[in-house]
Design a protein around this motif. Structure first.
Motif, PDB file in Angstrom:
ATOM      1  N   ARG A   8       2.041   1.686  -3.301  1.00 37.07           N
ATOM      2  CA  ARG A   8       0.993   2.136  -4.369  1.00 37.07           C
ATOM      3  C   ARG A   8       0.622   3.646  -4.248  1.00 37.07           C
ATOM      4  O   ARG A   8       0.263   4.332  -5.073  1.00 37.07           O
ATOM      5  N   TYR A   9       0.823   4.144  -2.952  1.00 34.80           N
ATOM      6  CA  TYR A   9       0.766   5.607  -2.774  1.00 34.80           C
ATOM      7  C   TYR A   9       1.821   6.457  -3.225  1.00 34.80           C
ATOM      8  O   TYR A   9       1.646   7.717  -3.456  1.00 34.80           O
ATOM      9  N   GLU A  30       1.991  15.227  -1.893  1.00 30.96           N
ATOM     10  CA  GLU A  30       2.763  14.128  -2.802  1.00 30.96           C
ATOM     11  C   GLU A  30       4.231  14.780  -3.003  1.00 30.96           C
ATOM     12  O   GLU A  30       4.725  15.901  -2.758  1.00 30.96           O
ATOM     13  N   ARG A  51     -12.369  15.663  -0.104  1.00 29.00           N
ATOM     14  CA  ARG A  51     -12.013  14.292  -0.371  1.00 29.00           C
ATOM     15  C   ARG A  51     -13.184  13.397  -0.067  1.00 29.00           C
ATOM     16  O   ARG A  51     -13.646  13.280   0.933  1.00 29.00           O
ATOM     17  N   ARG A  97       4.755   6.788  -1.486  1.00 27.56           N
ATOM     18  CA  ARG A  97       5.542   7.726  -0.588  1.00 27.56           C
ATOM     19  C   ARG A  97       6.544   6.989   0.046  1.00 27.56           C
ATOM     20  O   ARG A  97       6.599   5.722   0.083  1.00 27.56           O
ATOM     21  N   LEU A 137      -0.695   8.185   4.924  1.00 27.33           N
ATOM     22  CA  LEU A 137      -0.705   8.071   3.443  1.00 27.33           C
ATOM     23  C   LEU A 137      -1.857   8.853   2.552  1.00 27.33           C
ATOM     24  O   LEU A 137      -1.591   9.344   1.476  1.00 27.33           O
ATOM     25  N   LYS A 138      -3.067   8.907   3.009  1.00 25.68           N
ATOM     26  CA  LYS A 138      -3.983   9.253   2.292  1.00 25.68           C
ATOM     27  C   LYS A 138      -4.077  10.745   2.275  1.00 25.68           C
ATOM     28  O   LYS A 138      -4.295  11.241   1.185  1.00 25.68           O
ATOM     29  N   TYR A 139      -3.568  11.445   3.236  1.00 25.74           N
ATOM     30  CA  TYR A 139      -3.569  12.820   3.284  1.00 25.74           C
ATOM     31  C   TYR A 139      -2.370  13.682   3.306  1.00 25.74           C
ATOM     32  O   TYR A 139      -2.197  15.047   3.617  1.00 25.74           O
ATOM     33  N   ASP A 145      -2.220   4.736   7.765  1.00 22.96           N
ATOM     34  CA  ASP A 145      -3.034   4.597   6.590  1.00 22.96           C
ATOM     35  C   ASP A 145      -3.609   6.220   6.256  1.00 22.96           C
ATOM     36  O   ASP A 145      -3.882   6.771   5.256  1.00 22.96           O
ATOM     37  N   GLU A 199     -12.696   8.141  -0.714  1.00 22.77           N
ATOM     38  CA  GLU A 199     -12.082   7.257   0.110  1.00 22.77           C
ATOM     39  C   GLU A 199     -12.130   7.659   1.738  1.00 22.77           C
ATOM     40  O   GLU A 199     -12.245   8.865   1.947  1.00 22.77           O
ATOM     41  N   LYS A 202       0.702  -1.152   0.012  1.00 14.43           N
ATOM     42  CA  LYS A 202      -0.133  -0.047  -0.078  1.00 14.43           C
ATOM     43  C   LYS A 202       0.702   1.185   0.049  1.00 14.43           C
ATOM     44  O   LYS A 202       0.667   2.285  -0.623  1.00 14.43           O
ATOM     45  N   ILE A 203       1.986   1.021   0.728  1.00 11.64           N
ATOM     46  CA  ILE A 203       2.982   2.038   0.695  1.00 11.64           C
ATOM     47  C   ILE A 203       3.641   2.705  -0.797  1.00 11.64           C
ATOM     48  O   ILE A 203       3.501   3.716  -1.093  1.00 11.64           O
TER      49      ILE A 203
END
Length: 786
Positions: free
Chosen positions: A659-660, A699, A744, A662, A694-696, A691, A747, A656-657
């Motif tokens: 995929r984001y 970039e 947002r 980061r 990662l979401k917030y 999590d 998700e 997941k990391i």
């Protein structure tokens, strides 16, 4: 209207009102003083009337009354000599015995008493009398007072004779024509060498010390004439020689014989004089009558002008009053602060403006009540006789007094508007201090009463005080009996030992009951809320019953809380189960649709359905987990190494990391961090925090994860740079269904941090959010175990 609230507008209104007050005062006072000036001019003539009436009355009563038909004085030589001396003293007789009357060169007069008469004309009373202009007295009364005398008052004379040879004549207040004498006396005996005293009118009254005349009453002895007047109040009094004194009278002391002689007051009588034979007529000459007629005409004109001036200036006075009212109503308003405010002068003691207002009113009334006050003050002597100058003075005076009074009144009104009247008043401050003192005194009384009530309910303290007092009293009594009367030391020691042992035994008995309270409190602290029963005679009974009531209340609260949590868990479980059954079917059918050959548009719809159903499934799971975390009924605490757990979570989330896109930088500053927690719950906490980062996170920025040992706690921090503006507080972001980025919607459910906080607290730790600019920090603290 904003300009009405401006300070400049208020100042202009105040100054305009003061000017209008001055204009009104000048106009009214000018006409009034012109009228008064006419009165003043006529007072010269009326004063002459009164002066001549006094002269003629004195001559008629004192002299003509004693003239017989033959034109000779009818009386003793002593009375004649005393009468002539008195008339000369009054300026009514010359040294040759001729009567001299001052007629001012403008008056004609006639006076008679009986058959004796005196006149400066050949006319009789009836020939000289004119009902419009004559000032006449006939047979003990005034028969005519001309109009010019109405505002002056007229003369007021009287006389009386005595049965001991004295005649007293009173001339009233207007006595300039009698050399200033308000009264005089004549005697039918020789007054040469006699003592005298002066009465309230300045008249000399001679007296003898042989008992033939009354003596004046004084408190001190008359050392010069050996006369001691004494007023006797009781029926009998005794002198220093032991003599009885009569009820009324005087005592006269003879220094040579040493004897006291009594004089009876009832012998001396005053006989009111009668003027039935007296006739007086005073008539002015033709020139004075002409002047008087002119005065009457001018006076009527002046009165009309005065009345008209009042009517003319009433509207101006009303305008001035309205401006003053506006000044007072709007006074103290601040446009910048949009409220009424006090100025520097408004902080001075309120008694000062009140005193100034009183003085202004007093000054205004003095000028109004005494319009001729300027005529008797040398500082204003140049104004006397000049109505216009005097009117200017009145205008300036009343304008100043009115302006000052209005300013003082405005200060008081501003204090009332700002609720500072009591604070700015000396009397108010004193009364406030007195009131506060009374309240403090009442509070102390209430405290004493409360302490007494507590003393009544505290059996241990009551027993202790009573027991101590009884022990001391018994010890004192024992000492008096054994040492004072029996003189036996052994009895005293034996009795003292018994008293002390009894005192200790009863105190220990009460302490034993109190020790049960400590055990009951310890049991309650350990969760045992069972009731404790003890006898009512015990000193701990009242406190024990209160603790039993607290235990019952806490037991009921715990049972209600457990019941509520169970209901909540059952509700969430049932709802989750009811939602998951159809949701599972929906997800299964969506999977089947995904396996079919569909058009691109339909496949897009199926993909959206798959995403939304999966999100709904996650929300239902989160709600179920949150309910269990809140109830803390599903916690399986075990020893866990936070270092190992952190590495495991990072490893499981590596896909997941990636995929984001980061990068997570870690800083583990401990080889081991043992904590007591539920492994699954703590794993979920770490998963939600990472999590969320990662979401917030922004970039191309890094996420920092650190683990430190701080004191007795393991502290885990996850730090990231937010990709949005954080317009929330740390407390708000941990609430349920709260998102940091409101834009947002694809998700997340807004429950991640709330679940993490609940799970952390359920494991005995704490979760804290720190916002520092664009940096978002989540900090977990868990106690270390050995």
């Amino acid at each position: 209207m904003k300009f009405l609230k401006m300070k400049a507008t208020r100042v202009i209104a105040f100054l305009t009102a003061c000017v209008l007050v001055g204009i009104c005062t000048f106009g009214v006072s000018k006409n009034y003083l012109a009228k008064e000036e006419l009165h003043r001019e006529m007072r010269d003539y009326t004063g002459n009337f009164d002066g001549m009436m006094n002269q003629l009355w004195a001559v008629g009563v004192m002299y003509l009354r004693h003239i017989g038909p033959d034109g000779e004085f009818d009386g003793s030589e002593e009375l004649k000599r005393s009468t002539e001396s008195a008339l000369q003293e009054l300026g009514l007789m010359d040294s040759e015995g001729n009567i001299t009357i001052n007629d001012y060169g403008i008056m004609k007069y006639y006076v008679s008493n009986g058959e004796a008469e005196l006149s400066n004309t050949d006319a009789t009373f009836d020939q000289l009398y004119d009902e419009n202009y004559s000032y006449s007295y006939d047979r003990n009364r005034y028969i005519n007072v001309p109009e010019m005398m109405h505002f002056y008052g007229g003369a007021d004379m009287s006389w009386y004779s005595t049965n001991y040879g004295m005649e007293y004549y009173y001339f009233g207040y207007y006595t300039d024509d009698l050399n200033g004498h308000r009264g005089i006396t004549v005697y039918d005996f020789d007054t040469e060498g006699l003592d005298y005293y002066t009465d309230n009118y300045g008249v000399k009254i001679y007296y003898k010390t042989d008992g033939t005349t009354p003596l004046p009453f004084v408190e001190d002895n008359y050392d010069d004439n050996n006369a001691v007047p004494i007023e006797i109040e009781d029926d009998y009094q005794t002198t220093t020689e032991g003599e009885s004194l009569p009820e009324h009278g005087y005592l006269i002391y003879n220094a040579e014989s040493g004897q006291w002689k009594h004089v009876d007051n009832s012998r001396f009588k005053n006989i009111p004089g009668e003027n039935f034979g007296l006739r007086i007529c005073i008539t002015p000459n033709a020139d004075i009558i002409e002047d008087f007629d002119k005065y009457i005409n001018n006076r009527d004109i002046a009165v009309d002008e005065f009345v008209n001036s009042i009517a003319y200036f009433i509207p101006i006075a009303i305008v001035a009053a309205l401006l003053m009212m506006y000044f007072i109503i709007a006074g103290g308003y601040s446009i910048s602060k949009k409220r009424f405010v006090t100025g520097f002068f408004d902080t001075i003691f309120a008694e000062f403006p009140i005193s100034v207002i009183f003085l202004c009113l007093l000054g205004g009334c003095a000028l109004m009540v005494y319009p001729n006050i300027l005529s008797i003050r040398s500082v204003f002597k140049n104004l006397y006789g000049h109505p216009e100058l005097t009117a200017y003075f009145y205008a300036i005076s009343y304008t100043a007094l009115t302006g000052i009074a209005v300013l003082m009144l405005n200060s008081l009104i501003v204090r009332l508007k700002c609720h500072t009247m009591i604070e700015s008043s000396l009397i108010g401050r004193i009364l406030k201090k007195i009131w506060n003192g009374i309240r403090r005194f009442c509070s102390k009384i209430e405290k004493v009463v409360t302490e007494r009530e507590m003393l009544k309910s505290n059996l241990f303290l009551r027993h202790f005080i009573i027991r101590t007092v009884v022990a001391i009293a018994a010890g004192i009594f024992l000492a008096i009996i054994s040492l004072g009367y029996m003189d036996d030391d052994v009895t005293f020691v034996f009795g003292a030992v018994i008293i002390i042992l009894a005192y200790i035994w009863f105190n220990l008995k009460d302490m034993r009951d109190l020790s049960r309270l400590e055990k009951q409190i310890a049991d309650m602290n350990g969760g045992d809320y069972s009731r404790v029963e003890i006898p009512k005679s015990s000193v701990a009974y009242t406190i024990t019953e209160k603790l039993n009531n607290i235990s019952d209340g806490m037991q009921t609260a715990v049972e209600n809380r457990v019941k509520s949590e169970r209901m909540k868990i059952d509700l969430v479980t049932n709802v989750s189960h009811d939602l998951k059954t159809p949701l599972t079917s929906i997800i299964s059918y969506i999977d089947l649709l995904s396996a079919e050959e569909l058009e691109p548009t339909a496949r897009d719809y199926v993909k959206i359905l798959e995403q939304k159903s999966q999100r709904l499934n996650n929300i239902v799971s989160d709600l179920f987990d949150l309910a269990k975390a809140t109830s803390r009924t599903d916690i399986n605490a075990e020893r866990i190494d936070a270092v190992i757990l952190t590495g495991q979570v990072l490893g499981d989330m590596s896909d997941k990391i990636d995929r984001y896109g980061r990068e997570i930088r870690t800083r583990i500053n401990a080889d081991s961090a043992p904590v007591m927690a539920d492994g699954k719950k703590l794993y979920r906490v770490m998963q939600n925090i990472i999590d969320n980062a990662l979401k917030y996170s922004l970039e191309n920025t890094r996420i920092w994860l650190s683990l430190d040992i701080e004191g007795q706690c393991t502290v885990i921090r996850v730090k990231n740079t937010a990709s949005y503006e954080m317009n929330f507080t740390p407390d708000e972001i941990t609430e349920r269904f709260t998102r940091g980025d409101e834009s947002r919607t694809s998700e997340g459910s807004g429950l991640g941090l709330s679940i993490a906080k609940s799970f952390t607290e359920a494991c005995g730790g704490s979760l804290e959010v720190i916002v520092d600019g664009d940096t978002f920090i989540t900090q977990i603290s868990l106690p270390i175990i050995k």
